[in-house]
Design an enzyme around this catalytic site. Structure first.
Site, short mmCIF file in Angstrom:
data_model
loop_
_atom_site.label_atom_id
_atom_site.label_comp_id
_atom_site.label_asym_id
_atom_site.label_seq_id
_atom_site.Cartn_x
_atom_site.Cartn_y
_atom_site.Cartn_z
N ARG A 91 -10.18 10.19 -7.05
CA ARG A 91 -9.50 9.87 -5.80
C ARG A 91 -10.17 10.53 -4.60
O ARG A 91 -9.69 10.38 -3.47
CB ARG A 91 -8.08 10.41 -5.90
CG ARG A 91 -7.01 9.44 -5.51
CD ARG A 91 -5.73 10.03 -6.01
NE ARG A 91 -4.56 9.46 -5.51
CZ ARG A 91 -3.70 8.78 -6.28
NH1 ARG A 91 -3.97 8.52 -7.53
NH2 ARG A 91 -2.59 8.37 -5.76
N LYS A 107 -1.77 -0.63 -9.65
CA LYS A 107 -2.73 -0.02 -10.59
C LYS A 107 -2.05 0.31 -11.93
O LYS A 107 -2.58 0.00 -12.99
CB LYS A 107 -3.34 1.25 -10.00
CG LYS A 107 -4.10 1.03 -8.70
CD LYS A 107 -4.71 2.31 -8.16
CE LYS A 107 -3.71 3.39 -7.84
NZ LYS A 107 -2.77 3.07 -6.74
N ARG A 129 11.10 7.17 -7.77
CA ARG A 129 10.27 8.35 -7.58
C ARG A 129 10.56 9.03 -6.25
O ARG A 129 10.76 8.36 -5.24
CB ARG A 129 8.78 7.95 -7.66
CG ARG A 129 8.27 7.96 -9.09
CD ARG A 129 6.91 7.33 -9.25
NE ARG A 129 5.90 7.73 -8.28
CZ ARG A 129 4.64 7.31 -8.30
NH1 ARG A 129 4.25 6.48 -9.26
NH2 ARG A 129 3.78 7.68 -7.39
N ARG A 148 10.57 -0.15 -6.36
CA ARG A 148 10.07 0.24 -7.69
C ARG A 148 11.09 1.08 -8.46
O ARG A 148 11.70 1.98 -7.92
CB ARG A 148 8.78 1.04 -7.55
CG ARG A 148 8.35 1.68 -8.88
CD ARG A 148 6.94 2.13 -8.88
NE ARG A 148 6.66 3.19 -7.92
CZ ARG A 148 5.44 3.64 -7.70
NH1 ARG A 148 4.41 3.13 -8.35
NH2 ARG A 148 5.25 4.60 -6.82
N ARG A 206 1.14 8.72 2.07
CA ARG A 206 0.27 8.42 0.92
C ARG A 206 -0.76 7.34 1.29
O ARG A 206 -1.93 7.42 0.87
CB ARG A 206 1.11 7.97 -0.28
CG ARG A 206 1.83 9.13 -0.95
CD ARG A 206 2.96 8.68 -1.84
NE ARG A 206 2.54 7.78 -2.89
CZ ARG A 206 3.35 6.94 -3.52
NH1 ARG A 206 4.63 6.89 -3.20
NH2 ARG A 206 2.89 6.18 -4.47
P1 AP5 Z 1 2.60 0.09 -9.52
O1 AP5 Z 1 1.91 -0.57 -10.65
O2 AP5 Z 1 3.54 1.22 -9.85
O3 AP5 Z 1 1.56 0.52 -8.40
P2 AP5 Z 1 0.50 1.70 -8.37
O4 AP5 Z 1 -0.72 1.17 -7.68
O5 AP5 Z 1 0.31 2.28 -9.74
O6 AP5 Z 1 1.27 2.68 -7.42
P3 AP5 Z 1 1.45 4.25 -7.48
O7 AP5 Z 1 2.43 4.56 -6.39
O8 AP5 Z 1 1.81 4.73 -8.85
O9 AP5 Z 1 0.05 4.72 -7.11
P4 AP5 Z 1 -0.29 6.01 -6.47
O10 AP5 Z 1 -1.75 5.94 -6.57
O11 AP5 Z 1 0.25 6.30 -5.14
O12 AP5 Z 1 0.52 7.06 -7.39
P5 AP5 Z 1 0.05 8.02 -8.54
O13 AP5 Z 1 1.13 8.11 -9.52
O14 AP5 Z 1 -1.32 7.71 -8.98
O15 AP5 Z 1 3.40 -1.05 -8.72
C1 AP5 Z 1 4.25 -0.73 -7.62
C2 AP5 Z 1 5.49 -1.64 -7.65
O16 AP5 Z 1 5.10 -2.99 -7.39
C3 AP5 Z 1 6.21 -1.70 -9.00
O17 AP5 Z 1 7.60 -1.78 -8.76
C4 AP5 Z 1 5.69 -2.98 -9.68
O18 AP5 Z 1 6.65 -3.55 -10.53
C5 AP5 Z 1 5.43 -3.87 -8.47
N1 AP5 Z 1 4.28 -4.75 -8.64
C6 AP5 Z 1 3.07 -4.41 -9.18
N2 AP5 Z 1 2.21 -5.45 -9.09
C7 AP5 Z 1 2.90 -6.46 -8.46
C8 AP5 Z 1 2.56 -7.80 -8.09
N3 AP5 Z 1 1.33 -8.30 -8.33
N4 AP5 Z 1 3.51 -8.55 -7.48
C9 AP5 Z 1 4.75 -8.04 -7.23
N5 AP5 Z 1 5.12 -6.78 -7.56
C10 AP5 Z 1 4.21 -6.00 -8.18
O19 AP5 Z 1 -0.05 9.39 -7.72
C11 AP5 Z 1 1.10 10.05 -7.23
C12 AP5 Z 1 0.69 11.37 -6.61
O20 AP5 Z 1 0.08 12.21 -7.59
C13 AP5 Z 1 -0.34 11.30 -5.47
O21 AP5 Z 1 0.28 11.03 -4.22
C14 AP5 Z 1 -0.95 12.70 -5.54
O22 AP5 Z 1 -0.10 13.66 -4.95
C15 AP5 Z 1 -1.00 12.97 -7.03
N6 AP5 Z 1 -2.26 12.52 -7.64
C16 AP5 Z 1 -2.41 11.54 -8.57
N7 AP5 Z 1 -3.70 11.41 -8.90
C17 AP5 Z 1 -4.38 12.33 -8.18
C18 AP5 Z 1 -5.75 12.68 -8.08
N8 AP5 Z 1 -6.70 12.04 -8.79
N9 AP5 Z 1 -6.11 13.67 -7.23
C19 AP5 Z 1 -5.18 14.33 -6.52
N10 AP5 Z 1 -3.86 14.05 -6.55
C20 AP5 Z 1 -3.47 13.06 -7.38
#
Ligand code: AP5
Length: 219
Positions: free
Chosen positions: A90, A15, A162, A129, A173
């Site tokens: 979410r 994402k 991270r 990552r 997660r």
């Molecule tokens: P990446 O693009 O980083 O993936 P992502 O889907 O953004 O993963 P996240 O872990 O950031 O999502 P998340 O939803 O768990 O975390 P968030 O920060 O929102 O890609 C991942 C890896 O794969 C990278 O190394 C990339 O290079 C590689 N890659 C990407 N695409 C690829 C492809 N096509 N082929 C090969 N490799 C690829 O949330 C973190 C925490 O914050 C949550 O756990 C929660 O505690 C809190 N939080 C955030 N938002 C909320 C909310 N709305 N409500 C409550 N808590 C929240």
């Protein structure tokens, strides 16, 4: 009318990677709730300390705190055309709150791409990552390596792993996504906004499918 694109999908599916490209290509703001929490954690704000206590366990930050943070983000001038929402909403409560925010600020949810991949793919992506300290740019040791180990290609800042990418936390997660976020799939499907995207393809293929889906919804 301002346009909002909600990126849905499990942790590690891409994402954040895709949101950055889509924001550049569409001129929409990129709003990542996870990045906003991490910025607050870095600055050691009260919000940051509270968020970290949930993030480190792989749990969601409470809805009221998250919604207030996003509301504040919507007031910034870069949101006038709309935004790519990455990680928000979410939960069903957050989806209702988004609908209320759009009444207040104007705009509509245009399309909701659901990016999917198997759990093994997610785990492999998160374990390799590397994220940049300054701006949250994302790399992967194997799939998208930086030119120089440990250094961001785009702004030269340090790359780090991270805290919530530890194997146990990643499993939690993914479970939390299934339990609390997956209900949004039916919610947006019933509104006719959902488009499924195969996230198991190379990064540029996923981008091409997303851009096609966005364009198609506009026509
Ligand atoms: P990446 O693009 O980083 O993936 P992502 O889907 O953004 O993963 P996240 O872990 O950031 O999502 P998340 O939803 O768990 O975390 P968030 O920060 O929102 O890609 C991942 C890896 O794969 C990278 O190394 C990339 O290079 C590689 N890659 C990407 N695409 C690829 C492809 N096509 N082929 C090969 N490799 C690829 O949330 C973190 C925490 O914050 C949550 O756990 C929660 O505690 C809190 N939080 C955030 N938002 C909320 C909310 N709305 N409500 C409550 N808590 C929240």
């Amino acid at each position: 009318m301002p346009t909002y694109i909600v990126l849905l999908g499990p942790p590690g599916v891409g994402k954040g990677t895709q949101a950055k490209v889509l924001a550049e290509q569409t001129g929409l703001a990129h709003i990542s709730s996870g990045e906003l929490f991490r910025e607050n954690t870095k600055k050691n704000t009260e919000l940051g300390k509270l968020a970290k206590s949930y993030m480190d366990r792989g749990e969601l930050v409470p809805d009221d705190v998250t919604i207030a943070m996003i509301r504040d983000r919507f007031t910034r001038s870069d949101c006038q055309k709309g935004a790519i929402l990455d990680g928000f909403p979410r939960t069903p409560v957050q989806a209702d709150a988004l609908a209320e925010l759009l009444k207040e600020f104007g705009g509509q949810v245009d399309v909701v791409p659901l990016i999917t991949a198997d759990d093994e793919v997610l785990i492999e992506r998160l374990s390799g990552r590397w994220t940049c300290r300054a701006n949250g740019h994302v790399f992967h040791a194997r799939f998208n390596p930086p030119q120089k180990d440990g250094v961001c290609d785009l702004d030269g800042s340090e790359l780090y792993q991270r805290d919530d990418d530890k194997a146990e936390t990643v499993k939690r997660r993914i479970q939390v996504y299934q339990d609390q976020t997956a209900p949004l799939i039916a919610y947006y499907r019933s509104k006719g906004s959902l488009v499924e995207i195969n996230g198991a393809q190379p990064i540029d293929r996923v981008t091409a499918d997303l851009l096609a889906a966005i364009r198609h919804h506009h026509d």
